[in-house]
Design a protein around this motif. Structure first.
Motif, PDB file in Angstrom:
ATOM      1  N   PRO A  65     -15.235  10.014  16.195  1.00  0.00           N
ATOM      2  CA  PRO A  65     -14.791   8.659  16.540  1.00  0.00           C
ATOM      3  C   PRO A  65     -13.318   8.458  16.226  1.00  0.00           C
ATOM      4  O   PRO A  65     -12.699   9.254  15.517  1.00  0.00           O
ATOM      5  N   ALA A  66     -12.779   7.403  16.781  1.00  0.00           N
ATOM      6  CA  ALA A  66     -11.370   7.092  16.519  1.00  0.00           C
ATOM      7  C   ALA A  66     -11.122   7.059  15.024  1.00  0.00           C
ATOM      8  O   ALA A  66     -11.910   6.514  14.255  1.00  0.00           O
ATOM      9  N   GLY A  67     -10.029   7.642  14.590  1.00  0.00           N
ATOM     10  CA  GLY A  67      -9.813   7.877  13.173  1.00  0.00           C
ATOM     11  C   GLY A  67      -9.372   6.644  12.405  1.00  0.00           C
ATOM     12  O   GLY A  67      -8.687   5.752  12.930  1.00  0.00           O
ATOM     13  N   LEU A  68      -9.751   6.610  11.150  1.00  0.00           N
ATOM     14  CA  LEU A  68      -9.266   5.615  10.207  1.00  0.00           C
ATOM     15  C   LEU A  68      -7.771   5.833   9.994  1.00  0.00           C
ATOM     16  O   LEU A  68      -7.314   6.963   9.821  1.00  0.00           O
ATOM     17  N   ARG A  69      -7.017   4.761  10.005  1.00  0.00           N
ATOM     18  CA  ARG A  69      -5.566   4.864   9.854  1.00  0.00           C
ATOM     19  C   ARG A  69      -5.103   3.856   8.803  1.00  0.00           C
ATOM     20  O   ARG A  69      -5.559   2.708   8.790  1.00  0.00           O
ATOM     21  N   VAL A  70      -4.160   4.275   7.975  1.00  0.00           N
ATOM     22  CA  VAL A  70      -3.638   3.426   6.909  1.00  0.00           C
ATOM     23  C   VAL A  70      -2.116   3.498   6.922  1.00  0.00           C
ATOM     24  O   VAL A  70      -1.545   4.580   7.100  1.00  0.00           O
ATOM     25  N   THR A  71      -1.491   2.356   6.745  1.00  0.00           N
ATOM     26  CA  THR A  71      -0.038   2.290   6.574  1.00  0.00           C
ATOM     27  C   THR A  71       0.221   1.484   5.309  1.00  0.00           C
ATOM     28  O   THR A  71      -0.154   0.304   5.233  1.00  0.00           O
ATOM     29  N   ALA A  72       0.828   2.116   4.310  1.00  0.00           N
ATOM     30  CA  ALA A  72       1.005   1.465   3.014  1.00  0.00           C
ATOM     31  C   ALA A  72       2.449   1.597   2.537  1.00  0.00           C
ATOM     32  O   ALA A  72       3.175   2.505   2.959  1.00  0.00           O
ATOM     33  N   ASP A  73       2.845   0.699   1.639  1.00  0.00           N
ATOM     34  CA  ASP A  73       4.155   0.847   0.996  1.00  0.00           C
ATOM     35  C   ASP A  73       4.231   2.195   0.287  1.00  0.00           C
ATOM     36  O   ASP A  73       5.278   2.848   0.293  1.00  0.00           O
ATOM     37  N   ASP A  74       3.140   2.600  -0.334  1.00  0.00           N
ATOM     38  CA  ASP A  74       3.064   3.924  -0.952  1.00  0.00           C
ATOM     39  C   ASP A  74       2.593   4.900   0.119  1.00  0.00           C
ATOM     40  O   ASP A  74       1.403   5.007   0.420  1.00  0.00           O
ATOM     41  N   ARG A  75       3.534   5.606   0.726  1.00  0.00           N
ATOM     42  CA  ARG A  75       3.224   6.438   1.890  1.00  0.00           C
ATOM     43  C   ARG A  75       2.333   7.617   1.549  1.00  0.00           C
ATOM     44  O   ARG A  75       1.804   8.290   2.445  1.00  0.00           O
ATOM     45  N   SER A 117      -2.171  -4.783  -5.888  1.00  0.00           N
ATOM     46  CA  SER A 117      -2.482  -3.519  -5.221  1.00  0.00           C
ATOM     47  C   SER A 117      -1.726  -2.355  -5.861  1.00  0.00           C
ATOM     48  O   SER A 117      -0.513  -2.436  -6.052  1.00  0.00           O
ATOM     49  N   PRO A 118      -2.414  -1.261  -6.172  1.00  0.00           N
ATOM     50  CA  PRO A 118      -1.714  -0.095  -6.744  1.00  0.00           C
ATOM     51  C   PRO A 118      -0.907   0.691  -5.722  1.00  0.00           C
ATOM     52  O   PRO A 118      -0.216   1.636  -6.093  1.00  0.00           O
ATOM     53  N   VAL A 119      -0.970   0.300  -4.438  1.00  0.00           N
ATOM     54  CA  VAL A 119      -0.215   1.017  -3.404  1.00  0.00           C
ATOM     55  C   VAL A 119       0.746   0.082  -2.680  1.00  0.00           C
ATOM     56  O   VAL A 119       1.285   0.427  -1.630  1.00  0.00           O
ATOM     57  N   GLY A 120       0.976  -1.117  -3.225  1.00  0.00           N
ATOM     58  CA  GLY A 120       1.798  -2.097  -2.539  1.00  0.00           C
ATOM     59  C   GLY A 120       1.034  -2.708  -1.374  1.00  0.00           C
ATOM     60  O   GLY A 120      -0.199  -2.644  -1.287  1.00  0.00           O
ATOM     61  N   ALA A 121       1.762  -3.304  -0.437  1.00  0.00           N
ATOM     62  CA  ALA A 121       1.123  -3.860   0.757  1.00  0.00           C
ATOM     63  C   ALA A 121       0.617  -2.724   1.645  1.00  0.00           C
ATOM     64  O   ALA A 121       1.213  -1.641   1.684  1.00  0.00           O
ATOM     65  N   TYR A 122      -0.475  -2.994   2.362  1.00  0.00           N
ATOM     66  CA  TYR A 122      -0.996  -1.948   3.241  1.00  0.00           C
ATOM     67  C   TYR A 122      -1.817  -2.562   4.370  1.00  0.00           C
ATOM     68  O   TYR A 122      -2.287  -3.706   4.285  1.00  0.00           O
ATOM     69  N   GLN A 123      -1.945  -1.778   5.421  1.00  0.00           N
ATOM     70  CA  GLN A 123      -2.765  -2.155   6.566  1.00  0.00           C
ATOM     71  C   GLN A 123      -3.770  -1.043   6.821  1.00  0.00           C
ATOM     72  O   GLN A 123      -3.415   0.143   6.823  1.00  0.00           O
ATOM     73  N   VAL A 124      -5.013  -1.424   7.054  1.00  0.00           N
ATOM     74  CA  VAL A 124      -6.080  -0.484   7.372  1.00  0.00           C
ATOM     75  C   VAL A 124      -6.569  -0.808   8.776  1.00  0.00           C
ATOM     76  O   VAL A 124      -6.892  -1.968   9.086  1.00  0.00           O
ATOM     77  N   ARG A 125      -6.626   0.222   9.613  1.00  0.00           N
ATOM     78  CA  ARG A 125      -7.109   0.041  10.983  1.00  0.00           C
ATOM     79  C   ARG A 125      -8.209   1.063  11.268  1.00  0.00           C
ATOM     80  O   ARG A 125      -8.171   2.180  10.776  1.00  0.00           O
ATOM     81  N   GLY A 126      -9.171   0.644  12.045  1.00  0.00           N
ATOM     82  CA  GLY A 126     -10.199   1.572  12.522  1.00  0.00           C
ATOM     83  C   GLY A 126     -11.334   1.823  11.558  1.00  0.00           C
ATOM     84  O   GLY A 126     -12.031   2.839  11.693  1.00  0.00           O
ATOM     85  N   LEU A 127     -11.579   0.934  10.601  1.00  0.00           N
ATOM     86  CA  LEU A 127     -12.794   1.055   9.786  1.00  0.00           C
ATOM     87  C   LEU A 127     -14.001   0.835  10.686  1.00  0.00           C
ATOM     88  O   LEU A 127     -14.085  -0.179  11.389  1.00  0.00           O
ATOM     89  N   THR A 150      -5.223  -6.371   6.789  1.00  0.00           N
ATOM     90  CA  THR A 150      -3.910  -6.291   6.152  1.00  0.00           C
ATOM     91  C   THR A 150      -4.020  -6.890   4.750  1.00  0.00           C
ATOM     92  O   THR A 150      -4.629  -7.954   4.572  1.00  0.00           O
ATOM     93  N   VAL A 151      -3.445  -6.200   3.770  1.00  0.00           N
ATOM     94  CA  VAL A 151      -3.501  -6.645   2.383  1.00  0.00           C
ATOM     95  C   VAL A 151      -2.080  -6.696   1.835  1.00  0.00           C
ATOM     96  O   VAL A 151      -1.304  -5.750   2.002  1.00  0.00           O
ATOM     97  N   THR A 152      -1.752  -7.798   1.187  1.00  0.00           N
ATOM     98  CA  THR A 152      -0.429  -7.932   0.576  1.00  0.00           C
ATOM     99  C   THR A 152      -0.386  -7.189  -0.752  1.00  0.00           C
ATOM    100  O   THR A 152      -1.411  -6.796  -1.307  1.00  0.00           O
ATOM    101  N   ALA A 153       0.820  -7.022  -1.289  1.00  0.00           N
ATOM    102  CA  ALA A 153       0.956  -6.360  -2.585  1.00  0.00           C
ATOM    103  C   ALA A 153       0.246  -7.125  -3.689  1.00  0.00           C
ATOM    104  O   ALA A 153      -0.191  -6.540  -4.685  1.00  0.00           O
TER     105      ALA A 153
END
Length: 646
Positions: free
Chosen positions: A206-216, A610-620, A630-633
């Protein structure tokens, strides 16, 4: 010979195939090789140009199944210090073999005329023999194009090339007489295939889980995890499962495949369902001391008959997979596995519960002379020790197995009740009685649960990571959970949770189970910490896993030494399914995600801050739909879509 080391190997995986070599790309012995279904298709692959081996300068992993090896040929081309002739080998593994594409590039000012030779051979060795350091000493040369190599058992290796070599089929090593103009290239592709088995069509992930975070580091770890899980995905008929790991365990395992599917539920329920069905078809039906089979029991591992080594092809020597089977079925239903797929599994769930209930007191195991010494996840011969370093004597009742069984009784009761079947009250009573017995027997004077009770009922008192598996199961009271979380902090290294405390008599940071760090073990504890509300400790564990991922190019190995620096364990599998599944598990933990699809309920309680800063999760993937968040820091969440309305 001992077990071959892998820490400097380049691994390309497309289950059930794996291709291993050193950074040069050449295959020379040891664990080097292209394997399919636990048999070695290639044990030797040496490329030369005008009789000289290229000098490797760079290797790049271009995907879970592919790599690029770049080399130069300093004896060819223009005079001077700069290399002007290069050879690039693009390797790609497929489920039945693999290809290698050679590109010779002439950057010199003169026309290049050379002979390119490939010497390829196979010994048909089983993976078990290679792991033990005792592969077959005879090598059958794969003479290539137009001629198959075959062993006495019918295994066949076929070779094709485009363009074909310049010599006739079957006339020895493959050779091309090549002329390359200045600023031009020559390319050839050679394919190696295990030809005695039917082709495999890998199902689309299936389409993959994708994450974009301040902590790359989180982005990279999740991306590598998703890619590796897709590469380790294999099928039993129409049912997909995650093979346990490359190269030693590239097959169906009970414990490993269940944990990997369960930790990776954010990628969807399909693999969990396939794993459950594949294991259900092989659920024990009889008592067989040679294989440790028992009615209702879930197996430990499956091997092809022609590749079985010292264990039987279907082996049941595991004490925990049966309880994990029940809870994986329940979790898959919670995450949205359709009721029509869950209901046929319920008779198998009931048989699994009966196997758990068939133990007198605690769920325990006795080592078999024909199988593994230990039947929990720490299954090495010295894996269960007292604090003074003495090996524990069985039969052994492991702490985490009691927690798994407790959870399985409750999960089984919920499943039966959900589908209108009898027995829920009985299994809840079983859970309550087990918790009371555990509380009375397992707690050590030091304020933590023993790793096990031995054959005399005495506590095996070493402080181990096993206690982390108790968290989140409900077995512990809130006060007990806090004590366990505190002791886990003592076990935590900068890169994960150590398997045993440094104060233990058998501690060795590079031991398989006595001081190393296992990412899956750390991830299981992490999820338990979040579920039980120990959020500050959970954040520290997340930081430790991200630090480890950074050191291992985001591809977490099966295990590593995790003291002051994450030291490679030389024989570790990489990728390993449940280590890769730590990536999706990190996302579940960060989001504080809890899913109850049958009730149409989804809960988000992100770690804050958040221990990783702000982040966005797509495709759960939940209930067949997709969730983007989307989660803020500061830990505030915004949900962008409703998976239940997909």
């Amino acid at each position: 010979m001992g077990q071959p080391y892998l820490h400097e190997h380049v691994t390309c995986v497309a289950a059930p195939a794996t291709w291993l070599s050193g950074p040069s790309g050449q295959l020379r012995g040891g664990a080097d090789g292209l394997y399919v279904d636990d048999r070695r298709v290639l044990s030797r692959l040496v490329v030369t140009v005008d009789g000289a081996e290229p000098v490797p300068v760079q290797v790049t992993r271009t995907g879970a199944a592919s790599a690029r090896f770049a080399a130069v040929l300093p004896g060819l081309g223009d005079d001077g210090p700069d290399p002007t002739v290069t050879l690039v080998r693009d390797r790609r593994t497929s489920p039945r073999g693999g290809t290698e594409t050679l590109t010779l590039t002439n950057l010199s000012h003169a026309t290049l005329a050379v002979e390119i030779e490939i010497v390829a051979g196979t010994d048909f060795a089983t993976m078990g023999a290679v792991k033990d350091g005792h592969p077959s000493v005879s090598t059958v040369e794969v003479v290539g194009v137009g001629t198959d190599a075959a062993d006495a058992n019918g295994m066949r290796v076929a070779v094709t090339a485009d363009p074909p070599p310049d010599q006739p089929p079957g006339a020895g090593p493959m050779r091309w007489l090549v002329t390359v103009e200045p600023r031009a290239s020559w390319t050839a592709t050679v394919r190696f295939t295990r030809a005695d088995a039917a082709p495999i069509t890998r199902s689309a992930a299936p389409a993959g889980l994708r994450v974009t975070a301040d902590d790359r580091r989180l982005d990279a770890l999740v991306r590598a995890s998703v890619d590796d899980l897709a590469a380790l995905r294999h099928a039993d008929g129409d049912d997909d499962y995650y093979t346990a790991g490359s190269p030693w365990y590239l097959t169906l395992f009970g414990r490993d495949s269940l944990w990997a599917a369960r930790l990776a539920l954010p990628l969807g329920t399909g693999v969990a369902a396939g794993t459950l069905r594949a294991l259900a078809r092989r659920q024990g039906t009889k008592h067989d001391p040679d294989t440790d089979e028992e009615p209702g029991k879930i197996l430990h591992e499956v091997r092809p008959v022609d590749a079985a080594h010292w264990l039987p092809p279907v082996y049941y020597g595991t004490v925990d997979a049966t309880a994990l089977f029940v809870s994986t079925a329940a979790d898959a239903y919670r995450w949205g596995l359709p009721a029509a797929e869950v209901e046929p599994l319920l008779p198998h769930v009931e048989r699994a519960l009966m196997w758990l209930a068939g133990h007198d007191g605690f769920i325990a195991y006795r080592s078999s002379t024909k199988g593994l010494a230990n039947h929990g996840w720490k299954d090495s011969g010295d894996g269960i020790q007292h604090a003074d370093g003495r090996i524990a004597r069985g039969p052994l009742a492991l702490a985490e197995v009691q927690a798994y069984a407790y959870r399985a009784f409750l999960d089984g009761a919920w499943l039966l009740e959900s589908f209108g079947r009898d027995g829920a009250a009985h299994w809840r009573d079983r859970a309550s009685a087990l918790a009371a017995r555990f509380r009375a027997a397992f707690w050590c004077p030091g304020g933590y649960p023993a790793v096990a009770l031995d054959g005399d009922g005495a506590q095996v008192d070493s402080l181990t990571s096993n206690i982390g598996h108790l968290l989140g199961t409900g077995l512990l009271s809130s006060e007990e959970s806090a004590r366990v979380a505190g002791h886990l902090a003592e076990l935590r290294s900068p890169f994960g949770i150590r398997t045993i405390a440094p104060s233990s008599g058998g501690y060795n940071f590079l031991s398989y189970h006595l001081g190393s760090v296992w990412p899956h073990d750390t991830a299981i504890a992490l999820l338990g910490l979040v579920r039980d509300g120990h959020r500050a400790e959970a954040a520290e564990v997340i930081r430790a896993l991200l630090a480890a991922g950074e050191r291992f190019d985001a591809r977490l190995p099966e295990l590593f030494g995790g003291d002051d620096a994450p030291t490679p364990y030389p024989a570790s599998c990489r990728p390993q399914a449940w280590a890769a599944a730590a990536g999706p598990a990190l996302v579940t933990a960060l989001l504080g995600l809890d899913v109850d699809a049958p009730s149409g309920r989804l809960t988000l309680d992100p770690l804050s801050p958040s221990p990783v800063g702000a982040y966005q999760v797509r495709g759960l993937r939940i209930a067949g739909g997709s969730l983007d968040v989307t989660v803020t820091a500061a830990g505030a969440a915004t949900v962008h879509n409703d998976p239940f309305k997909a």
